[in-house]
Design a protein around this motif. Structure first.
Motif, PDB file in Angstrom:
ATOM      1  N   ILE A 340       0.442  -0.875   0.092  1.00 55.25           N
ATOM      2  CA  ILE A 340       0.065   0.169  -0.020  1.00 55.25           C
ATOM      3  C   ILE A 340       0.908   1.166   0.174  1.00 55.25           C
ATOM      4  CG2 ILE A 340      -1.714   1.672   1.222  1.00 55.25           C
ATOM      5  CD1 ILE A 340      -2.838  -1.043   2.754  1.00 55.25           C
ATOM      6  N   ARG A 341       2.133   1.322   1.169  1.00 58.13           N
ATOM      7  CA  ARG A 341       2.399   2.336   0.909  1.00 58.13           C
ATOM      8  C   ARG A 341       3.625   2.382  -0.050  1.00 58.13           C
ATOM      9  NH1 ARG A 341       5.796   0.845   5.022  1.00 58.13           N
ATOM     10  NH2 ARG A 341       7.259   0.082   3.436  1.00 58.13           N
ATOM     11  N   GLU A 342       3.493   1.404  -0.804  1.00 62.57           N
ATOM     12  CA  GLU A 342       4.326   1.679  -1.791  1.00 62.57           C
ATOM     13  C   GLU A 342       3.737   2.617  -3.245  1.00 62.57           C
ATOM     14  OE1 GLU A 342       7.528  -1.310  -2.909  1.00 62.57           O
ATOM     15  OE2 GLU A 342       8.195  -1.369  -1.393  1.00 62.57           O
ATOM     16  N   GLY A 343       2.553   1.958  -2.819  1.00 68.61           N
ATOM     17  CA  GLY A 343       1.658   2.012  -4.374  1.00 68.61           C
ATOM     18  C   GLY A 343       1.304   0.870  -4.923  1.00 68.61           C
ATOM     19  N   LEU A 344       1.788  -0.501  -4.748  1.00 71.63           N
ATOM     20  CA  LEU A 344       1.481  -1.408  -5.957  1.00 71.63           C
ATOM     21  C   LEU A 344       0.090  -1.601  -5.385  1.00 71.63           C
ATOM     22  CD1 LEU A 344       4.559  -3.365  -4.629  1.00 71.63           C
ATOM     23  CD2 LEU A 344       4.915  -1.692  -6.228  1.00 71.63           C
ATOM     24  N   VAL A 345      -0.711  -1.198  -4.385  1.00 73.82           N
ATOM     25  CA  VAL A 345      -2.228  -2.151  -4.649  1.00 73.82           C
ATOM     26  C   VAL A 345      -3.098  -1.137  -5.351  1.00 73.82           C
ATOM     27  CG1 VAL A 345      -4.517  -2.359  -2.963  1.00 73.82           C
ATOM     28  CG2 VAL A 345      -1.836  -2.931  -2.074  1.00 73.82           C
ATOM     29  N   GLU A 346      -2.623   0.470  -5.069  1.00 71.88           N
ATOM     30  CA  GLU A 346      -3.219   1.169  -6.064  1.00 71.88           C
ATOM     31  C   GLU A 346      -3.127   0.685  -8.034  1.00 71.88           C
ATOM     32  OE1 GLU A 346      -3.887   6.025  -7.736  1.00 71.88           O
ATOM     33  OE2 GLU A 346      -2.368   5.505  -6.241  1.00 71.88           O
ATOM     34  N   VAL A 349      -4.994  -2.649  -7.901  1.00 72.37           N
ATOM     35  CA  VAL A 349      -6.305  -2.158  -8.480  1.00 72.37           C
ATOM     36  C   VAL A 349      -7.279  -1.319  -9.852  1.00 72.37           C
ATOM     37  CG1 VAL A 349      -8.745  -1.028  -7.086  1.00 72.37           C
ATOM     38  CG2 VAL A 349      -7.872  -1.782  -6.230  1.00 72.37           C
ATOM     39  N   ASN A 350      -6.250  -0.279 -10.034  1.00 71.20           N
ATOM     40  CA  ASN A 350      -6.287   0.596 -11.287  1.00 71.20           C
ATOM     41  C   ASN A 350      -5.513  -0.751 -12.720  1.00 71.20           C
ATOM     42  OD1 ASN A 350      -6.260   2.791  -9.656  1.00 71.20           O
ATOM     43  ND2 ASN A 350      -4.454   3.358 -10.197  1.00 71.20           N
ATOM     44  N   SER A 351      -5.544  -1.536 -12.383  1.00 66.71           N
ATOM     45  CA  SER A 351      -5.399  -2.921 -13.980  1.00 66.71           C
ATOM     46  C   SER A 351      -6.906  -3.593 -13.215  1.00 66.71           C
ATOM     47  CB  SER A 351      -3.948  -3.620 -13.556  1.00 66.71           C
ATOM     48  OG  SER A 351      -3.030  -2.600 -13.264  1.00 66.71           O
ATOM     49  N   GLY A 352      -7.722  -3.883 -12.670  1.00 68.70           N
ATOM     50  CA  GLY A 352      -8.915  -4.595 -12.408  1.00 68.70           C
ATOM     51  C   GLY A 352      -8.259  -5.894 -11.622  1.00 68.70           C
ATOM     52  N   CYS A 353      -7.329  -5.222 -11.158  1.00 66.94           N
ATOM     53  CA  CYS A 353      -7.288  -7.096  -9.840  1.00 66.94           C
ATOM     54  C   CYS A 353      -7.731  -6.723  -9.072  1.00 66.94           C
ATOM     55  CB  CYS A 353      -5.384  -6.647  -9.794  1.00 66.94           C
ATOM     56  SG  CYS A 353      -4.085  -7.535 -11.074  1.00 66.94           S
ATOM     57  N   ALA A 354      -8.285  -8.686  -8.125  1.00 64.05           N
ATOM     58  CA  ALA A 354      -8.313  -8.329  -7.023  1.00 64.05           C
ATOM     59  C   ALA A 354      -7.470  -8.392  -6.015  1.00 64.05           C
ATOM     60  CB  ALA A 354      -9.554  -9.175  -6.685  1.00 64.05           C
TER      61      ALA A 354
END
Length: 420
Positions: A340-346, A349-354
């Motif tokens: 989350i801190r590194e922006g990986l989750v964003e 999510v933006n790519s369409g992953c769960a």
């Protein structure tokens, strides 16, 4: 004759100056691991044996990870039994939902694993901890119960397979490709009840997360354990998790091996294990015509932060194919937080992953990603046996996080080097 690295550790645990392959020895166990599936079985074994006190509850760790958060009544009951067992025996090293992680990522992260330890777990992928220079192996519930009760266990000293790594990992290639390549060479029983010992100058190009992946799948070649020597990379990791460094552990130069295998990392390309064995290994670039319906990036094999970074590098600014479900499962709460801190989750999510909370879930067909009839998945997990993640007609391809991410975008098995 000298000893292998594994034999040196086991000799110390046996209180002997040396041990030899094939010898039986009673060894002191430093740590016993259990989980939500096996703890109730262990409790039953101890109960039937009328054993009411553990040898040392501080040497026991229980992690609820396989079916958590609980998917049904039965798994909720298993977890409840594990909680009761921990309370009954004063087990403080207990990890539940919200503070847990997939066990084989969590224990090193929490500093439980150190070089030279003997660790057993009621899970076959306990061999993961050899990445830190420990002897670690999976055992059955009866053996785990015995070690909890007595603090010792009988072992046959394994002979060893020497794997010499030369060169360095190339872009798009990771530890997952290394271990799949090895299993493809020696087969699923090529190291049966043997120690796989990694050596060579190529080791220096493998980070700790790569090494965890490699040792995690040693069991898929039939090995008793996989192990790396302790070096500067190991000690950098241990300085963060344990708070200190350790002396270098190495095999003797005249140690005896059953046989040796050489892998040139300069020449290694992305590979994948096709259904239905981890040894059915093909170059990804030769098998890019397979259409898929699901991608899983996670598990005790490939749910660490470097794995998520590799997947995010491919997915950033791109979209998952509309015909693919892409599941991202960080292996621990810390890894989730770091992502989350590194922006990986964003990115995901933006790519369409769960993105899921830490869980073994889909790897063993438990929940959070079970396949349907005739579906294909590219997964970063460790087994692709028939029926492993769903019906017997479903099919699993084992691959690296980079390959899995590239495949999610294209809707078919894809070489990640296309996007690098």
């Amino acid at each position: 004759m000298g000893m292998t690295l594994t034999q040196k550790i086991l000799a110390e645990k046996a209180g002997k100056s040396e041990v030899h392959a094939g010898q039986l020895a009673e060894l002191e166990v430093d740590l016993v691991l259990s989980n939500d599936i096996m703890t109730s079985v262990i409790a039953d074994v101890l109960g039937k044996s009328n054993i009411k006190t553990l040898h040392d509850s501080d040497r026991v760790v229980i992690v609820l990870d396989h079916y958590t958060p609980c998917k049904d009544i039965k798994t909720a009951q298993l977890c409840s039994r594990a909680r009761s067992f921990a309370v009954e025996h004063g087990i403080k090293n207990f990890y539940d939902v919200g503070r847990m992680g997939i066990e084989h990522a969590l224990l090193p992260e929490k500093g439980y694993i150190r070089p030279g330890m003997l660790v057993i777990g009621a899970d076959s992928h306990t061999c993961t901890y050899g990445a830190l220079g420990a002897f670690s192996t999976g055992v059955g519930s009866t053996d785990a119960a015995a070690a909890m009760a007595a603090g010792k266990l009988w072992f046959q000293i394994p002979e060893a397979v020497k794997v010499v790594l030369s060169g360095s990992l190339q872009p798009g290639v990771s530890g997952k490709d290394v271990i799949l390549e090895l299993i493809g060479i020696i087969g699923v029983d090529g190291a049966r009840y043997k120690s796989i010992e990694f050596t060579g100058e190529g080791i220096s190009s493998l980070g700790m997360d790569d090494r965890f992946t490699v040792c995690n799948m040693a069991i898929e070649a039939g090995a008793k354990n996989g192990i790396f020597p302790v070096d500067d990379i190991t000690n950098t990791y241990l300085k963060e998790t344990v708070g200190k460094t350790f002396s270098t552990l190495q095999a003797d130069e005249d140690a005896e091996y059953a046989y040796s295998v050489e892998i040139n990392l300069d020449e290694l390309v992305p590979v994948a294990a096709m259904p239905h064995l981890p040894s059915n290994v093909k170059k990804v670039c030769d098998t890019e015509d397979i259409i898929i319906q699901q991608v899983v990036i996670g598990s005790c094999t490939n749910g660490r932060i470097d794995d998520l970074r590799a997947a995010a590098e491919i997915l950033r600014g791109r979209k998952v194919s509309e015909n693919v479900r892409c599941l991202i499962i960080p292996a621990t709460q810390k890894i989730y937080s770091d992502a989350i801190r590194e922006g990986l989750v964003e990115v995901f999510v933006n790519s369409g992953c769960a993105v899921s909370t830490p869980t073994c879930g889909p790897c063993c067909g438990g929940h959070m990603g079970v396949l349907s009839d005739d579906e294909w998945a590219v997964s970063t997990t460790n087994r692709n046996f028939i029926g492993r993640m769903g019906p017997v007609t479903s099919k699993i391809i084992l691959a690296s996080p980079a390959t899995a991410a590239a495949s999610a975008i294209c809707g078919r098995l894809t070489d990640p080097r296309r996007f690098l």
